[in-house]
Design a protein around this motif. Sequence first.
Motif, short mmCIF file in Angstrom:
data_model
loop_
_atom_site.label_atom_id
_atom_site.label_comp_id
_atom_site.label_asym_id
_atom_site.label_seq_id
_atom_site.Cartn_x
_atom_site.Cartn_y
_atom_site.Cartn_z
N UNK A 265 0.85 -1.19 0.00
CA UNK A 265 0.00 0.00 0.00
C UNK A 265 0.88 1.24 0.00
N UNK A 266 0.29 2.37 -0.36
CA UNK A 266 0.97 3.67 -0.30
C UNK A 266 0.23 4.54 0.70
N UNK A 267 0.71 4.56 1.93
CA UNK A 267 0.04 5.32 2.99
C UNK A 267 1.09 6.16 3.72
N UNK A 268 0.81 7.46 3.86
CA UNK A 268 1.76 8.37 4.50
C UNK A 268 1.08 9.17 5.60
N UNK A 269 1.88 9.59 6.56
CA UNK A 269 1.39 10.55 7.55
C UNK A 269 1.49 11.94 6.96
N UNK A 270 0.44 12.74 7.15
CA UNK A 270 0.51 14.12 6.68
C UNK A 270 1.41 14.93 7.61
N UNK A 271 2.08 15.94 7.06
CA UNK A 271 2.87 16.82 7.93
C UNK A 271 1.98 17.55 8.94
N UNK A 272 2.58 17.93 10.05
CA UNK A 272 1.87 18.73 11.06
C UNK A 272 1.54 20.10 10.48
N UNK A 273 0.29 20.53 10.57
CA UNK A 273 -0.03 21.85 10.00
C UNK A 273 0.52 23.00 10.85
N UNK A 274 1.21 23.90 10.18
CA UNK A 274 1.91 25.01 10.85
C UNK A 274 1.45 26.32 10.22
N UNK A 275 1.23 27.31 11.07
CA UNK A 275 0.96 28.66 10.60
C UNK A 275 2.28 29.43 10.66
N UNK A 276 2.82 29.76 9.51
CA UNK A 276 4.12 30.45 9.47
C UNK A 276 3.90 31.95 9.51
N UNK A 277 4.59 32.63 10.43
CA UNK A 277 4.41 34.08 10.59
C UNK A 277 5.63 34.85 10.08
N UNK A 278 6.82 34.34 10.39
CA UNK A 278 8.03 35.08 10.00
C UNK A 278 9.11 34.14 9.48
N UNK A 279 9.68 34.51 8.33
CA UNK A 279 10.74 33.70 7.72
C UNK A 279 11.93 34.60 7.42
N UNK A 280 13.11 34.17 7.81
CA UNK A 280 14.34 34.89 7.45
C UNK A 280 14.99 34.20 6.26
N UNK A 281 15.16 34.96 5.19
CA UNK A 281 15.87 34.42 4.03
C UNK A 281 17.32 34.85 4.13
N UNK B 198 20.03 33.39 2.94
CA UNK B 198 20.75 33.29 1.68
C UNK B 198 19.76 32.80 0.64
N UNK B 199 20.23 32.65 -0.57
CA UNK B 199 19.33 32.20 -1.62
C UNK B 199 18.69 30.87 -1.29
N UNK B 200 19.48 29.98 -0.66
CA UNK B 200 18.98 28.62 -0.49
C UNK B 200 18.43 28.34 0.90
N UNK B 201 18.82 29.14 1.89
CA UNK B 201 18.42 28.82 3.25
C UNK B 201 17.34 29.77 3.75
N UNK B 202 16.20 29.22 4.07
CA UNK B 202 15.14 30.00 4.68
C UNK B 202 14.93 29.44 6.08
N UNK B 203 14.98 30.34 7.08
CA UNK B 203 14.77 29.91 8.46
C UNK B 203 13.44 30.46 8.94
N UNK B 204 12.59 29.57 9.38
CA UNK B 204 11.31 30.00 9.96
C UNK B 204 11.58 30.45 11.39
#
Lengths: 181, 181
Positions: A32-48, A50-56
């Motif tokens: 079978x193909x069964x997965x757990x869904x990710x935990x739902x998160x409300x994102x408020x602030x993200x620091x970019x 660098x181009x590749x790294x985003x920190x919540x």
Amino acid sequence: NKEKIISYGKRGMTLEEDLNDTNMYYLSNGTAVIHKKPTPIQIVQVDYQSRSTAVIKEAYFRQASTTDYNGVYKGKYIDFEAKETQSATSFPLRNFHEHQINHMKNVVSHNGIAFVILRFVSTDEVFLLESKDLFLFWERMENGGRKSIKKDEIISCGHRIEYGLHPRIDYLKVIQHLLLV
Amino acid sequence: NKEKIISYGKRGMTLEEDLNDTNMYYLSNGTAVIHKKPTPIQIVQVDYQSRSTAVIKEAYFRQASTTDYNGVYKGKYIDFEAKETQSATSFPLRNFHEHQINHMKNVVSHNGIAFVILRFVSTDEVFLLESKDLFLFWERMENGGRKSIKKDEIISCGHRIEYGLHPRIDYLKVIQHLLLV
Ligand SMILES: [Mg+2]
Ligand SMILES: [Mg+2]
């Protein structure tokens, strides 16, 4: 088989870890193909930074609007929630949210298969309860009845799942059996 | 119907917003139960400021191991990914990850229905491409061929979806048609 139960209890695995391991086993075995869904998160602030790294930097847990697990088994849509309780005598229904119950009702109305997997932590016992039975206990509560499912009721309505090694919690064995009935 | 396309383009809705709205419509109309999965997050640090409030202080975006949308329609398992491109002439295959392709192959092997919804941003055109066709273009790339799907190829292999008001992107109309064929 008390010895087996104790030895598995010693591992200190959570129900979620056991189910993720089980689902990985089902996937690699072509069951079978069964997965757990990710935990739902409300994102408020993200620091970019660098181009590749985003920190919540600021986020909050949101309440899930559906159940945690879903996928496909023999072409059928599978949908379930897994819950643990510390209580030894009953399963409190406050472990479920009304929108999760409604979601499972919607799934059933579209011919999907919905159920819950319940674990009693103190005795390390695991049961699969079909959604139709969960709905009855939920309605009993809504009609002023008890706010939990007695363990005796789970033993008689539900399907006990013995721990295994591969897979650890073979819940699809129960579903396969129910599909044949 | 160029006027219609332009007017919808002006709304500035993303494909994801249109699909969430569509899925909400399907749910409330009893057509299907299809949800977007939450964005997978790796949580590193959480502040428990009070009993009820937990603030996530450090977290990172993780790569999804599956597609973004799944659910049930007429008992069938539905699974899809939605992607937009700024390119006017082709759809770059780097929009998909190999594990998403593998996930869709797994879904199909279990008799689920897998597809992608592609949007060309510049012209606001939306297409449904069946997974079997996506797999062919993916294999062409793996065999050294082009790293994108030409728009002409999408027009001939895919199914154009015209924007509507309710629902905005009626992708299940295509699926219903395919189920009847
Ligand atoms: Mg949950
Ligand atoms: Mg995605």
